[in-house]
Design an enzyme around this catalytic site. Structure first.
Site, PDB file in Angstrom:
ATOM      1  N   HIS A 155      22.104  55.503  35.798  1.00 49.71           N
ATOM      2  CA  HIS A 155      22.088  54.529  34.697  1.00 49.71           C
ATOM      3  C   HIS A 155      23.396  53.737  34.632  1.00 49.71           C
ATOM      4  CE1 HIS A 155      18.514  56.680  33.251  1.00 49.71           C
ATOM      5  NE2 HIS A 155      19.209  57.785  33.454  1.00 49.71           N
ATOM      6  N   SER A 276      37.632  29.731  44.378  1.00 48.81           N
ATOM      7  CA  SER A 276      37.082  28.871  43.333  1.00 48.81           C
ATOM      8  C   SER A 276      37.658  27.470  43.462  1.00 48.81           C
ATOM      9  CB  SER A 276      37.426  29.442  41.955  1.00 48.81           C
ATOM     10  OG  SER A 276      37.175  28.493  40.938  1.00 48.81           O
ATOM     11  N   LYS A 282      40.975  33.264  41.937  1.00 46.39           N
ATOM     12  CA  LYS A 282      39.707  33.929  42.219  1.00 46.39           C
ATOM     13  C   LYS A 282      39.555  34.312  43.689  1.00 46.39           C
ATOM     14  CE  LYS A 282      36.766  34.624  39.908  1.00 46.39           C
ATOM     15  NZ  LYS A 282      35.630  33.748  39.521  1.00 46.39           N
ATOM     16  N   GLU A 289      26.733  38.557  46.791  1.00 44.06           N
ATOM     17  CA  GLU A 289      25.849  37.862  45.866  1.00 44.06           C
ATOM     18  C   GLU A 289      24.708  37.171  46.618  1.00 44.06           C
ATOM     19  OE1 GLU A 289      28.364  35.310  43.554  1.00 44.06           O
ATOM     20  OE2 GLU A 289      29.656  36.974  42.929  1.00 44.06           O
TER      21      GLU A 289
END
Length: 456
Positions: A155, A276, A282, A289
Site C-alpha cells: 500500500h 527543465s 531540476k 515516466e
C-alpha cells in the site's frame, strides 16, 4: 492498374484509395514478403508450374528487388496499394511475363498472412532478447550491491526490509514470465498459411508443407479458411507486449519514486535524465515516466485489435488490414522502452545509506516481535494483537518501540531484534527477502535466464 482491374470499369476513387492504401505502413514487411515469395516460387517449380529457368529468373528478380529496398532505391509506383502489390509489380517489370506468374496459386490473403507471421516471429524473438537484457542488468545491480537493503512496501507504506537484489529479482521474474509468454505466442504462430489462397486453397498441385519447411515454419495450415482469417497470433503478441508494458510501467513508477527528493534512494545518470526549460535545479527521470506512459499505448493497441476482430465473419475481411499498425507500433514502442530502461538502470546509483536507514525503522520489526512470540507458543492472532498494542503505545507516547517493548513480559526474547539489519536477516524462509534465501534465488534466476536464452 490494380490487381483486380479486369472486373472494374472505372478506377478507384481518390478518397477510397486514401482509405485503402497500406504501403505507407506495411512497406516494413518487404523482406518478409520477398522471403515468402521466394518460397512460393520454389514451391511452384516443385509442382511443375514453373520451369527451372523461370524459377531461377524469379528468384534472381526477387533478390534484385530486395537489394533495391535495402539500399533505398526502390521506387513506389502510383498504383502500388501495398508492399505486396509493389513487389509483384516490380517483378513483372523486371522479368516480364515470367514475373506475371509469381502470383500463381496464391492470393494476397495468404501472402499477407505469411509475411505478417514471419515478421511477428522475428519480433517476438527480438522483444524477448531485449527483455532478457534488462533482466541481466537488474541482476548485475544486485550482484554489485549484495548487502544493500531497503524497505519493502505494501500500500506504498513501509512493511518489512528486503534486500535490493531481492526487490530487483521480483521484477526480473515477472519479466521472465513475459519472455515465456512471447515464446509461447511464437510457438503457436509458427504455422504457415501459404497455400490457403483466398480462402479455399487451389486446384493447382502445390505442396504447402514444402513451402512451410522452406520458411522455417513447424507446420502448414490445417484449414484454409482459418489460415487466412486467423489473427490470434497478432492479438497474443499484443497481449504479451501489453502485459510486459504494464510491468515496465511499474518499474518506471518505482524509479520516479526512488529518484524523488522525498525517497532519495537512487539517482539516474545524466544521460538518462532531462532538465527543465524553466527550473535550473531540476533533474527529471523522464525515461521512467515515458516507460509508464507507453503502457497505455500498448494496452490501447491490444484493445483496438480485439474490438476489430470481435465481429468478423469467416474468412478474410478487409478489417484485417487494421492488424498491422498496432502490431508495428507496439513492437517499436516496447523495444524503445526496454532499451532505455536497461540503460537507465545501468546508470543508477543506489543510495544504500538512505535506504537502509529507512529499512531499519523500528516499526518494521513489529512482525518479528509477533513471530518471536509464536516461537514461544503464543497463537499468531494473539501475538499480532499484543504487538499491535505495543506499537500503538509507542506512537501515542512518542517513545521508541524498542523502549516500549522493554516493559513487556517477554522483553528478553526481543533482545537484538532492533539491531540494524536484524529484521532482514530473519527473512530466511525459501524465496524470502533475506540473505539466507538469496543464493538459491540467484541460482534459480540464472537457470531460468539460461533456459529462456536457449529457447529464443
Amino acid at each position: 492498374m490494380t490487381l483486380w482491374s479486369g472486373r472494374f470499369a472505372s478506377p478507384m476513387d481518390e478518397t477510397m484509395w486514401d482509405l485503402s492504401e497500406s504501403y505507407s505502413f506495411d512497406h516494413v514487411l518487404y523482406a518478409y514478403d520477398i522471403a515468402g515469395s521466394k518460397a512460393h516460387v520454389e514451391g511452384l517449380a516443385l509442382a511443375g508450374l514453373l520451369s527451372d529457368d523461370e524459377c531461377a529468373t524469379l528468384l534472381a528478380t526477387l533478390d534484385t528487388i530486395q537489394r533495391e529496398f535495402d539500399d533505398g532505391t526502390f521506387v513506389r509506383a502510383a498504383s502500388d496499394e501495398d508492399v505486396h502489390t509493389a513487389i509483384e509489380r516490380r517483378a513483372t517489370e523486371l522479368a516480364g511475363d515470367v514475373g506475371a506468374k509469381i502470383h500463381t496459386a496464391r492470393s494476397r490473403n495468404d501472402q499477407v498472412a505469411t509475411a505478417l507471421r514471419l515478421f511477428t516471429r522475428d519480433a517476438t524473438g527480438e522483444i524477448a532478447r531485449l527483455t532478457l537484457a534488462l533482466v541481466e542488468v537488474l541482476e548485475s545491480i544486485g550482484e554489485r550491491e549484495p548487502a544493500s537493503y531497503l524497505p519493502g512496501y505494501t500500500h506504498l507504506q513501509r512493511a518489512q526490509p528486503v534486500l535490493l537484489s531481492h526487490h530487483l529479482r521480483a521484477h526480473a521474474f515477472a519479466l521472465l514470465r513475459d519472455v515465456d509468454r512471447l515464446m509461447d505466442a511464437r510457438d503457436r504462430l509458427n504455422v504457415s498459411p501459404l497455400g490457403a489462397g483466398a480462402l479455399a486453397g487451389t486446384s493447382l498441385g502445390i505442396d504447402p508443407a514444402a513451402t512451410a519447411a522452406r520458411l522455417g515454419f513447424t507446420s502448414a495450415f490445417a484449414n484454409s479458411l482459418d489460415a487466412v482469417s486467423d489473427r490470434d497470433f497478432v492479438a497474443e503478441t499484443l497481449f504479451a507486449t501489453a502485459l510486459l508494458g504494464v510491468h515496465l510501467s511499474r518499474m518506471g513508477e518505482e524509479l520516479v519514486l526512488w529518484t524523488s527528493t522525498e525517497f532519495n534512494v537512487a539517482a539516474l545518470g545524466d544521460d538518462f535524465t532531462t532538465g527543465s526549460s524553466m527550473l535550473p535545479q531540476k533533474k527529471n527521470s523522464d525515461v521512467a515516466e515515458l516507460a509508464r506512459a507507453k503502457s497505455g499505448r500498448l494496452v490501447g493497441n491490444l484493445t483496438g485489435l480485439l474490438v476489430t476482430l470481435k465481429g468478423l465473419p469467416l474468412s478474410y475481411n478487409r478489417d484485417l488490414q487494421e492488424d498491422k499498425e498496432p502490431l508495428f507500433d507496439s513492437v517499436r514502442q516496447v523495444g524503445l522502452v526496454l532499451r532505455a530502461l536497461a540503460g537507465a538502470y545501468g546508470s543508477m546509483i543506489f543510495h544504500s545509506d538512505v535506504a537502509q536507514r529507512a529499512a531499519d525503522d523500528e516499526l518494521l520489526v513489529a512482525t518479528d516481535l509477533a513471530e518471536v512470540l509464536v516461537e514461544a507458543g503464543v497463537p499468531f492472532r494473539h501475538a499480532h494483537e499484543r504487538v499491535g498494542k505495543l506499537v500503538a503505545e509507542a506512537l501515542s507516547s512518542g517513545r521508541p518501540l524498542s523502549d516500549v517493548v522493554k516493559d513487556d513480559a517477554d522483553a528478553e526474547r526481543f533482545e537484538g531484534l532492533f539491531e540494524p539489519g536484524a529484521s532482514l536477516e530473519r527473512r530466511r524462509s525459501p524465496g524470502a527477502a533475506g540473505p539466507l534465501a538469496s543464493g538459491e534465488q540467484a541460482a534459480r534466476l540464472r537457470r531460468e535466464i539460461a533456459a529462456m536464452t536457449e529457447r529464443i
